[in-house]
Scaffold this active site. Structure first.
Site, short mmCIF file in Angstrom:
data_model
loop_
_atom_site.label_atom_id
_atom_site.label_comp_id
_atom_site.label_asym_id
_atom_site.label_seq_id
_atom_site.Cartn_x
_atom_site.Cartn_y
_atom_site.Cartn_z
N ASP A 1 -25.20 8.15 1.40
CA ASP A 1 -24.57 7.07 2.16
C ASP A 1 -25.49 5.85 2.19
O ASP A 1 -26.54 5.87 2.81
CB ASP A 1 -24.31 7.53 3.60
CG ASP A 1 -23.59 6.47 4.41
OD1 ASP A 1 -22.34 6.44 4.38
OD2 ASP A 1 -24.27 5.64 5.06
N HIS B 1 -17.85 -2.13 6.68
CA HIS B 1 -18.99 -1.74 7.51
C HIS B 1 -18.78 -2.02 9.00
O HIS B 1 -19.20 -1.24 9.86
CB HIS B 1 -20.24 -2.48 7.01
CG HIS B 1 -21.53 -1.81 7.34
ND1 HIS B 1 -22.63 -1.89 6.55
CD2 HIS B 1 -21.92 -1.04 8.39
CE1 HIS B 1 -23.63 -1.21 7.08
NE2 HIS B 1 -23.22 -0.69 8.21
#
Ligand code: NAP
Length: 282
Positions: free
Chosen positions: A44, A107
Site C-alpha cells: 500500500d 486518498h
C-alpha cells in the site's frame, strides 16, 4: 494468504504492507523487498508518500510474479478532477513500473472527487485498474459517491485500530458491499498501544505479541490490515497472525479500549480540510 472478495469478485489479501513515512528511497526499496520475502503480496503506497518509484524498483527487483502481487496507490487532493486524474494515474503507473494497478484509491474526500471517480471508472473499464475505491470517506460521503455513479467503490481505507474500532461504519460498509481496510492498525503506537494492559494480557494468554493480537482482532472482523514496519523482524511478526483465534469474549474485552474517536484528526474538521488543501506534494 487469506483473501477477501471485493464487490467485483477481485480477491484482495487480508494482510498487506504499508509504506507511509518510509520516504528514504533506498530504505523503502529494501523494506518492500524484505516484505515480499517475508510473504506480503499487498503493498500500500500513495503518490503523497513520495516513494512510488522506490516501490516500483522493489517490484521490478523482486522474484514474486506480478499476478501474485496486489499493488495499491492513491490519488492526492491536488490531482482530483477528470483530466488530472488520468494524468496522475499514468504518472503513478510509470513510477511503479507497472502496466496495470490492482487498487486505486481517492486518498481524501476533498476537491473534485466526482471528476476523479468518472476517470477511475474509465480506467477500470479499460482494464488498467482491477478495483477502484476511496479512503477517509465518512459514511455519508461514501454513499453519496455510490448512489450517483455507475461503479460502486470496492474499498474504503479508513482509520481503524483498538482506540477507534468503528463497528457501525464497518457494518454499514459491509451491508453496502464496500470492503473496510484499516490504516494505522497500531494507531502508529499512539496512546501507548504497545504497552496497553488489556492487549498485553491477551498477548500473554495467546502467547503472541501485542501487535499480533491487534492485527488478528481486525482480521477476525474481516477488515484488511496494512501494518507498516521498516524492520524485517517486525514485518515477520506482523505476518504471523494466522495460527490462533481470539475468542468471542476476548474480542468483547478489546471493545473496552475503544475511545470511539480518531487518534489523529477528524476529516470533518473544516480547519483540517483547509490545512490539507495546502499540503501539496509532487
Ligand atoms: P501503523 O502501521 O499503525 O504503525 C506503524 C508504527 O508501528 C511504526 O512506528 C512501526 O515502527 C511500529 N511497529 C510496526 N510493527 C510493530 C511491532 N510488531 N512491534 C512494535 N512496533 C511496531 O501506522 P501507519 O504506517 O500510519 O499505517 C499503516 C499503513 O496505512 C501506512 O503505511 C499506509 O500505507 C496506510 N495509511 C493510510 C492513510 C490514509 O490516509 N489512507 C493514513 C495513514 C496510513 P518501525 O517501522 O520502527 O517498526
Amino acid at each position: 494468504m487469506k483473501t477477501v472478495k471485493l464487490n467485483n469478485d477481485v480477491d484482495m489479501p487480508i494482510l498487506g504492507f504499508g509504506v507511509y513515512q518510509i520516504e528514504d528511497q533506498t530504505e523503502c526499496e529494501r523494506a518492500v523487498l524484505d516484505a515480499f520475502e517475508v510473504g506480503y503480496r499487498l503493498i500500500d503506497t500513495a503518490s503523497a508518500y513520495r516513494n512510488e518509484t522506490a516501490v516500483g524498483n522493489a517490484i521490478k527487483a523482486s522474484n514474486v510474479k506480478r499476478e501474485e502481487m496486489f499493488i495499491t496507490t492513491k490519488l492526492w487532493i491536488k490531482d482530483t478532477g477528470y483530466e488530472n486524474t488520468l494524468r496522475a494515474f499514468d504518472k503513478s503507473l510509470e513510477k511503479l513500473q507497472l502496466d496495470y494497478l490492482d487498487l486505486y484509491l481517492i486518498h481524501q474526500p476533498f476537491n473534485d472527487v466526482y471528476g476523479s471517480w468518472r476517470a477511475m471508472e474509465k480506467l477500470y473499464k479499460e482494464g488498467r485498474i482491477k478495483a477502484i475505491g476511496v479512503s477517509n470517506f465518512q459514511m455519508d460521503r461514501l454513499i453519496d459517491l455510490m448512489v450517483y455513479n455507475e461503479i460502486p467503490p470496492a474499498v474504503n481505507q479508513i482509520e481503524i485500530h483498538p482506540f477507534h474500532q468503528r463497528f457501525d461504519d464497518v457494518d454499514y460498509m459491509k451491508v453496502n458491499g464496500v470492503q473496510a481496510e484499516a490504516w494505522a492498525p497500531f494507531a502508529e503506537g499512539k496512546n501507548n498501544l504497545f504497552e496497553n494492559d488489556i492487549i498485553s494480557s491477551l498477548a500473554s494468554k495467546y502467547q503472541k505479541t501485542v501487535a499480533q493480537v491487534v492485527l488478528r482482532s481486525l482480521i477476525q472482523r474481516e477488515i484488511v490490515v496494512i501494518p507498516k514496519s521498516s524492520k524485517r523482524v517486525r514485518m515477520a511478526e506482523n505476518f504471523d497472525v494466522f495460527d490462533f483465534e481470539i475468542s468471542e469474549s476476548d474480542m468483547d474485552l478489546l471493545k473496552e479500549i475503544d475511545k470511539k474517536e480518531s487518534s489523529f484528526f477528524s476529516h470533518r474538521d473544516p480547519e483540517i480540510v483547509k490545512w490539507m488543501s495546502g499540503f501539496v506534494r509532487d
